[in-house]
Scaffold this motif. Sequence first.
Motif, PDB file in Angstrom:
ATOM      1  N   GLU A 150       0.795  -1.223   0.000  1.00  0.00           N
ATOM      2  CA  GLU A 150       0.000   0.000   0.000  1.00  0.00           C
ATOM      3  C   GLU A 150       0.831   1.278   0.000  1.00  0.00           C
ATOM      4  N   ALA A 151       2.146   1.176   0.161  1.00  0.00           N
ATOM      5  CA  ALA A 151       2.988   2.375   0.120  1.00  0.00           C
ATOM      6  C   ALA A 151       2.896   3.032  -1.252  1.00  0.00           C
ATOM      7  N   ASP A 152       3.071   4.330  -1.281  1.00  0.00           N
ATOM      8  CA  ASP A 152       3.013   5.061  -2.546  1.00  0.00           C
ATOM      9  C   ASP A 152       4.238   4.799  -3.403  1.00  0.00           C
ATOM     10  N   ALA A 153       5.358   4.450  -2.780  1.00  0.00           N
ATOM     11  CA  ALA A 153       6.569   4.067  -3.514  1.00  0.00           C
ATOM     12  C   ALA A 153       7.436   3.221  -2.598  1.00  0.00           C
ATOM     13  N   VAL A 154       8.082   2.207  -3.178  1.00  0.00           N
ATOM     14  CA  VAL A 154       9.023   1.355  -2.450  1.00  0.00           C
ATOM     15  C   VAL A 154      10.383   1.494  -3.129  1.00  0.00           C
TER      16      VAL A 154
END
Length: 387
Positions: A150-154
């Motif tokens: 669910e993070a916006d960017a990894v």
Amino acid sequence: MKILHVVTLHTPDHAFGGPTRVALNLSKVQRSAGDDARIMALGDGFPDGELPSSVEGVPVHLFQARHLLPMFEVSGITSAALLSTARRMMRGADLVHVHLMRDLVTLPAALIALATRTPLVVQTHGMVDPTEKRVAQLTDLLGVRKVLREADAVLHLTEMERLDVNAVAAPVPLSRTVRLVNGVRPQERKPARDPGRPPTVLFLARIQERKRPEDFVAAMPHVLARHPDARFVLAGPDTGALPETLALAARLGVADSLDHVGPLDHDEVLAAGREADVYVLPSIEEPLGVSVLEAMSVGTPVVITRTCGLGPDVAETGAGRVIDSRVGADAANARKVADAVLELLEPEAAEQAGKAAWELVNERFTIEVVTTTLRRTYEDVVRRRRG
């Protein structure tokens, strides 16, 4: 832009190493560009429990570490006050950058960011990979998998790390991964070594089993056979392997040639790199060592293992020597380290590799290059959220 970096731990001797150093380096450049970047973390080991409010000019919000699960060391420390304050500070942040590991600080902080709908960028520093350990698998089930998905960017350092975080997040593929290497500030290249000066070989990292300081020490007799006046510097905070490392030096009869200098601050790290003729890190599975980059930034060639994330770059450019290494005590490891060091002490090889190391950092691994990539990522994240 208001940016909150969350990292697990900061100590006076920088014992936690890479993630905290990366957060500091990024924050300094971000602040110089006009952003309000600050760091939240646990603090431990400070005299009289006095926690600083800034580190290297970066505002920090430190909370005394509580050793809730001592058997898990860094993964078992936390602070209810930190997590409560994190929720409040996230409401005023444009973006939260969590330097994620399986612990009781960064993982809850990332979950709070998701719950408060604060734009979230996650950076794992090679610390989240598939594992057979039951506690880690439970941690993945309870939160890590959700954060990655669910993070916006990894952010990932290497292709191997990208594959690892995808394996942990499976069966949901991660579509918002971005490669972000570590970076350091450009430095003036040091002059060539005076042939009349004894050579110096440097190990600078946390002194722990995974970094293989024993291979560094076990290589000493072979190097000393050709350079009997050589000095070997063992620098960095002890995180478990120092007693056995020093005992090995005594057993091999090389203790008089070994200088154990303990942890160094950032300026001292660069100074040690300038004094060294070769930097050695025979670590097993080193994602993208900042200490390696800092050594190369002043023109010091390096000896690293093939499992280091910088191995392909060093091998391609000739910035040092990349060796194979096996887990466990192995005399062959020491001999490979020694042979590589001896090669790099030859004047012509030293000049070529030192120049290549300095150019490699300046072309691919400056902190300015890294923060430019990161800034684009931040802006993409905020734009998608607003959209």
